[in-house]
Design a protein around this motif. Structure first.
Motif, PDB file in Angstrom:
ATOM      1  N   THR A   1      45.419  44.689  41.474  1.00 10.53           N
ATOM      2  CA  THR A   1      46.583  43.954  41.988  1.00 10.53           C
ATOM      3  C   THR A   1      47.823  44.280  41.171  1.00 10.53           C
TER       4      THR A   1
ATOM      5  N   ARG B   1      45.860  45.373  48.586  1.00  9.09           N
ATOM      6  CA  ARG B   1      45.789  44.645  49.868  1.00  9.09           C
ATOM      7  C   ARG B   1      45.114  45.485  50.938  1.00  9.09           C
TER       8      ARG B   1
ATOM      9  N   GLY C   1      41.496  45.095  50.995  1.00  8.89           N
ATOM     10  CA  GLY C   1      40.991  43.763  51.312  1.00  8.89           C
ATOM     11  C   GLY C   1      41.038  42.785  50.162  1.00  8.89           C
ATOM     12  N   ILE C   2      41.789  43.105  49.094  1.00 10.13           N
ATOM     13  CA  ILE C   2      41.910  42.219  47.933  1.00 10.13           C
ATOM     14  C   ILE C   2      43.008  41.192  48.190  1.00 10.13           C
ATOM     15  N   SER C   3      42.721  39.930  47.924  1.00 12.44           N
ATOM     16  CA  SER C   3      43.726  38.877  48.056  1.00 12.44           C
ATOM     17  C   SER C   3      44.603  38.883  46.810  1.00 12.44           C
ATOM     18  N   THR C   4      45.713  39.604  46.873  1.00 13.21           N
ATOM     19  CA  THR C   4      46.585  39.740  45.701  1.00 13.21           C
ATOM     20  C   THR C   4      47.196  38.398  45.294  1.00 13.21           C
ATOM     21  N   LYS C   5      47.463  37.544  46.266  1.00 12.47           N
ATOM     22  CA  LYS C   5      48.048  36.235  45.950  1.00 12.47           C
ATOM     23  C   LYS C   5      47.084  35.413  45.099  1.00 12.47           C
ATOM     24  N   LEU C   6      45.807  35.409  45.482  1.00 16.05           N
ATOM     25  CA  LEU C   6      44.807  34.663  44.722  1.00 16.05           C
ATOM     26  C   LEU C   6      44.713  35.175  43.294  1.00 16.05           C
ATOM     27  N   HIS C   7      44.736  36.491  43.142  1.00 18.29           N
ATOM     28  CA  HIS C   7      44.586  37.060  41.809  1.00 18.29           C
ATOM     29  C   HIS C   7      45.819  36.813  40.941  1.00 18.29           C
TER      30      HIS C   7
END
Length: 306
Positions: free
Chosen positions: A172, A180, A183-189
């Motif tokens: 991230t 993104r 499929g990585i949730s950058t906001k969560l990380h």
């Protein structure tokens, strides 16, 4: 420099090693310039000291202080992610707000921990062994306890950053668009990383209050400078891509940085006084920033000879 001054420098260095780990997480891992640490450091100190004076046990008080720091990091991340406020500005807003919040928590500019139980006191059983080694019991006990805490935190953080979730967090910070796409949730990380970063800084503040014997609303001034200096100095010494060695470099950088400051202030022929602390800090930070760009003449000589 006397033994007590040296042990004091190591003590402060180990406390700021936790700050360096938090700054490393935000600046290097997430690529998130975060000035919240100047507010979350005294937040951890203020929360912990107030709760200890109120009668809460030191471990629980420290954990609450850490949770308060994590909440501060979440606020900064929320301002940036939810409302699109520039990360630097979002952290400044949180830092400014924390000044008033810290005053509210303590009810006054400072809180003294006189004859109060602290986390250091839980390890009093180590004192006989330290005295047997011929070292000052009280000062050495603080160093030993802080070293144990930094070791445990460093190992836990290293394990976290090498896990699947930690690798996604590093992705991230390195390339959010590609993250993104995978499929990585950058906001969560970002939320988790900022909360963890400021939790570490708040832990440093909580330990500072318990070792120094007080919490003050101004103790956070320059925290970000100390943290960055430790990270940069450590990276200059250990130029590596290994995440474990990077974390070790942060710890060593923090200890060396505070030791260098203490050595400069305790060297009589330099003529420096305690009032010159900011000058010494600025010079050391400047040197740390210049070192990575300085060419090593020996390397150039070896290359030519080869």
């Amino acid at each position: 420099m006397s033994l007590f001054a040296f042990l004091g420098a190591i003590e402060i260095g180990l406390i700021f090693a936790l700050v360096a780990l938090g700054v490393f997480l935000s600046f290097r891992v997430l690529n998130f310039p975060d000035l919240t640490v100047d507010g979350s450091f005294p937040l951890g100190a203020a929360t912990t000291a107030t709760l200890i004076v109120a009668g809460l046990d030191p471990v629980s008080a420290t954990l609450v202080g850490v949770a308060a720091g994590a909440l501060a990091g979440l606020v900064t991340a929320w301002l940036h992610v939810r409302f699109g406020i520039l990360h630097l500005l979002a952290s400044i807003l949180t830092m400014i707000a924390l000044w008033s919040i810290n005053l509210r928590i303590m009810g006054k500019p400072n809180v003294a921990l006189i004859n109060q139980d602290t986390v250091i006191g839980l390890f009093a059983w180590l004192s006989p062994m330290i005295e047997a080694a011929g070292l000052p019991a009280r000062a050495s006990l603080k160093v030993v306890v802080l070293a144990i805490i930094v070791l445990v935190v460093g190992l836990a953080l290293g394990r976290f950053l090498t896990s699947e979730f930690g690798l996604a967090m590093r992705a991230t910070g390195a390339n959010p668009r590609m993250a993104r796409a995978q499929g990585i949730s950058t906001k969560l990380h970002i939320y988790v990383g900022m909360a963890l970063s400021n939790a570490l800084v708040a832990l440093a503040g909580a330990l500072f209050a318990q070792t120094a014997g007080f919490a003050d609303v101004t103790v956070g001034t320059g925290t970000i400078v100390n943290g960055l200096a430790a990270v940069i100095l450590g990276e200059t010494i250990f130029r590596t891509r290994s995440i474990v060695l990077m974390l070790l470099a942060c710890v060593i950088g923090a200890v060396l940085y505070r030791t260098a400051i203490a050595l400069a202030l305790n060297t009589s022929w330099l003529g420096l006084q305690s009032s010159d602390l900011n000058l010494v800090t600025a010079v050391l930070v400047g040197v740390a920033l210049m070192l990575p760009g300085v060419r090593n003449p020996l390397k150039t000589l070896f290359r030519r000879s080869a």
